[in-house]
Design an enzyme around this catalytic site. Structure first.
Site, PDB file in Angstrom:
ATOM      1  N   LYS A  79      37.725  35.299  19.120  1.00 35.90           N
ATOM      2  CA  LYS A  79      38.583  35.997  20.080  1.00 35.90           C
ATOM      3  C   LYS A  79      39.542  36.918  19.330  1.00 35.90           C
ATOM      4  O   LYS A  79      40.053  36.566  18.269  1.00 35.90           O
ATOM      5  CB  LYS A  79      39.361  34.961  20.894  1.00 35.90           C
ATOM      6  CG  LYS A  79      40.175  35.528  22.050  1.00 35.90           C
ATOM      7  CD  LYS A  79      40.818  34.379  22.853  1.00 35.90           C
ATOM      8  CE  LYS A  79      41.632  34.888  24.028  1.00 35.90           C
ATOM      9  NZ  LYS A  79      42.218  33.789  24.823  1.00 35.90           N
ATOM     10  N   SER A 154      41.503  33.848  29.820  1.00 35.21           N
ATOM     11  CA  SER A 154      41.500  35.073  29.058  1.00 35.21           C
ATOM     12  C   SER A 154      40.416  35.158  27.976  1.00 35.21           C
ATOM     13  O   SER A 154      40.148  36.253  27.474  1.00 35.21           O
ATOM     14  CB  SER A 154      42.866  35.251  28.393  1.00 35.21           C
ATOM     15  OG  SER A 154      43.073  34.270  27.408  1.00 35.21           O
ATOM     16  N   SER A 178      42.656  29.201  29.482  1.00 32.41           N
ATOM     17  CA  SER A 178      41.925  30.379  29.003  1.00 32.41           C
ATOM     18  C   SER A 178      40.624  30.100  28.256  1.00 32.41           C
ATOM     19  O   SER A 178      39.858  31.029  27.993  1.00 32.41           O
ATOM     20  CB  SER A 178      42.832  31.226  28.111  1.00 32.41           C
ATOM     21  OG  SER A 178      43.705  31.990  28.894  1.00 32.41           O
TER      22      SER A 178
END
Lengths: 498, 97
Positions: A79, A154, A178
């Site tokens: 990420k 997210s 997330s």
């Protein structure tokens, strides 16, 4: 050999047995990316050249006995809020659009030591603030199961990349759901570890009392193996806890006879989508059928979880994001008059809407005159939520909850009403407020063929219990042939199961 | 009744958050914040008398270590990220009149 259908651990095993070369695994990932990335857009940056070079190095390292772990040679995506030395780390924000960290996050060093190969950085909601990956400053990511829908957020890029086979596994981060929510939307497995289990050194901070880095994978065993790689004490993160050598894989039997599962009754009341509820209840029946004890109990603080979470997370975000001022790194406005105007223009132009919204809310709840009524009240509420979960874990090994009240929304629907989007985090935020570990496992699909996940929550540092429960359930699910998504796009990875 | 968010509060928040918004954006921000505060007002129902606020989940004790420098001089590398730098320093607009 069907390389796509292998899990990370299966790939690692075949690499060690010299049935597959490290380079073949990496090549497979990039051929999937070439095929699908145009439609999915899971990545913000790809390291193709570096990954191929690294593959050769790891191949030699495995032969020389340098890399002996089960994930040596396995490609992984990261990420984009986790620092990789010499590579852009943007948090999907314009304000960090050109930021190149001069050091590795601790988890990146640990991936390197395990002989893993980083293939690129994944898309996300800007600064991890959002539930759909639509707040990214660099374009949306699409759900591989149905590209009209969001992947969740997210960590939407990480979960979509795993779902599409554009990587074997990925790292995400979880502040209020997330990892667990996009894992549910994308039909993959994702784990948010106990607060302190994984070093956050080099993770760009959103809300420091809640943030944790965690694994996203094709199945439970992959997540357990990746947690063993990234977990453990790090002197550079004083909130990381020393739990000795981590061994979760050894605990993963399929036996859950007599294990006690608790389901918060309030979680199944209003707001839960009918199909999600039906799949969830069906999963409870499966667990009961396996000899587990499933009981309902009451969580009286449910209605206060989202308010407390958004006050605390926004407060911490407003403080953490003060550092983006256009002086030391990142974006600086082109035209300004004096220092303060430079700060203001830089931040106004650099941050997106959702980030500004949370910074403003956070600044307000911390401001003089309102601190007690909002921030302190939220911290007291957090204490009461924690007490309720502490009591529940006296009775239950694992708490079960849906990962989200609905399946992946259509693109463009969620951002119209931020408050409505926040309410979608109702089943995930308490886990962060209480520092608990939680894993999402695919358990079925809705009438439109979109994946549904179940969340298994454990007491602090009881990762082994939720991993065992999740692994046992997953084995039963596959033997029953439960479908966890209908692939109309040809993008999602259908693993041959059973 | 929850706190009424007026323009004065939004102005103050913009100063605290170091943001400069247009009048239109300010109005939107005011509406958004009002909506959120109306919602979180729910917390008022909850009796928290005598409850200690919980900040760190495992109790907050300090973690000490020896004050030893372990990283080398990274000035050049750090400055590569600076929007503006001069003579080995970060460059900012004039701060003293």
């Amino acid at each position: 050999m069907e390389l796509d259908s292998l899990t990370a651990l299966e790939l690692g095993r075949k690499i060690r047995q010299r049935q597959i070369s490290v380079l073949d695994g990496v090549k497979n990932v990039f051929s999937q990316i070439e095929k699908k990335e145009g439609k999915v857009h899971a990545y913000l940056d790809l390291y193709k050249k570096e990954a191929f070079a690294r593959a050769k190095q790891v191949e030699k390292g495995i032969a020389d006995g340098v890399y002996t772990g089960p994930l040596a040679g396995v490609p992984i995506a990261v990420k984009d809020n986790i620092c990789v030395k010499g590579k852009k780390t943007t948090c999907a924000s314009r304000i960090l659009g050109n930021f190149v960290p001069q050091y590795n996050a601790e988890v990146i060093d640990r991936l390197d030591k395990a002989g893993m190969i980083i293939v690129g950085k994944t898309n996300m909601d800007e600064f991890a603030m959002g539930s759909t990956t639509e707040t990214s400053a660099f374009g949306i990511t699409r759900n591989p199961w149905n590209t009209d829908h969001v992947p969740g957020g997210s960590s939407g890029g990480s979960c979509a990349a795993v779902a599409a086979g554009e990587t074997y596994m990925a790292l995400g981060s979880d502040t209020g759901g997330s990892i667990r929510q996009p894992s549910s939307f994308c039909g993959v497995t994702g784990l948010k570890p106990t607060y302190g289990m994984v070093s956050r050194y080099g993770l760009v901070a959103y809300a420091s009392s809640l943030d944790q880095i965690g694994p996203v994978g094709k199945d439970v065993a992959d997540c357990a193996a990746l947690l063993e790689v990234i977990g453990g004490h790090d002197p550079k993160d004083s909130t990381s806890v020393d739990r000795g050598k981590l061994d979760f894989s050894g605990d993963m039997t399929d036996k859950i006879v007599g294990m006690k599962f608790g389901v918060p009754r309030e979680y199944l009341s209003e707001g839960l989508d009918e199909d999600v509820k039906a799949v969830f209840m069906n999963t409870l029946r499966t667990l009961t059928g396996m000899g587990a004890i499933v009981e309902f109990f009451s969580v009286k603080t449910m209605d206060y979880m989202i308010p407390a979470y958004y006050i605390i997370a926004s407060a911490e975000a407003s403080s953490n994001l003060e550092r983006f001022d256009g002086v030391k790194y990142g974006y600086r406005s082109d035209s300004y008059e004096g220092l303060h105007d430079m700060y203001k223009k830089t931040r106004t132009e650099g941050f997106g809407e959702e980030v500004k919204r949370r910074i403003m809310l956070g600044s307000f709840v911390l401001s003089s005159g309102y601190y007690d009524a909002y921030y302190l009240k939220a911290l007291k509420t957090k204490a009461l939520i924690k007490q309720e979960f502490d009591r529940a874990f006296q009775d239950y090994d694992v708490i079960l909850a849906p990962a989200a009240p609905y399946t992946a929304p259509r693109i463009g629907e969620s951002l119209k009403d931020p408050l409505a989007m926040y309410l979608g985090d109702v089943y995930t935020v308490a886990v962060n407020l209480c520092g608990l570990p939680g894993i999402t496992v695919p358990c079925g699909m809705d009438r439109n063929g979109l994946p549904v996940g179940i969340q298994m929550i454990g007491d602090c540092f009881m990762e082994s219990k939720i991993l065992r429960a999740a692994h046992a359930y997953e084995t039963m699910r596959d033997s029953q042939g439960v479908l966890c998504g209908r692939d109309d796009t040809g993008l999602a990875l259908q693993r041959s199961r059973g | 009744m929850s706190k009424k968010i007026d323009n004065e509060i939004i102005e103050n928040v913009c100063i605290l958050a170091k943001l400069s918004l247009s009048d239109e954006e300010k109005e939107q921000a005011r509406e958004d914040m009002q909506k959120m505060l109306d919602y979180v007002e729910k917390l008022e129902e909850l009796d928290t008398d005598g409850v200690e606020p919980l900040s760190h989940i495992f109790g907050d004790q300090n973690v000490f270590r020896e004050d030893e420098v372990t990283n080398g001089d990274a000035r050049e590398a750090m400055l590569l990220n600076a929007p503006k730098a001069r003579e080995g320093q970060y460059q900012v607009p004039k701060t003293i009149g």
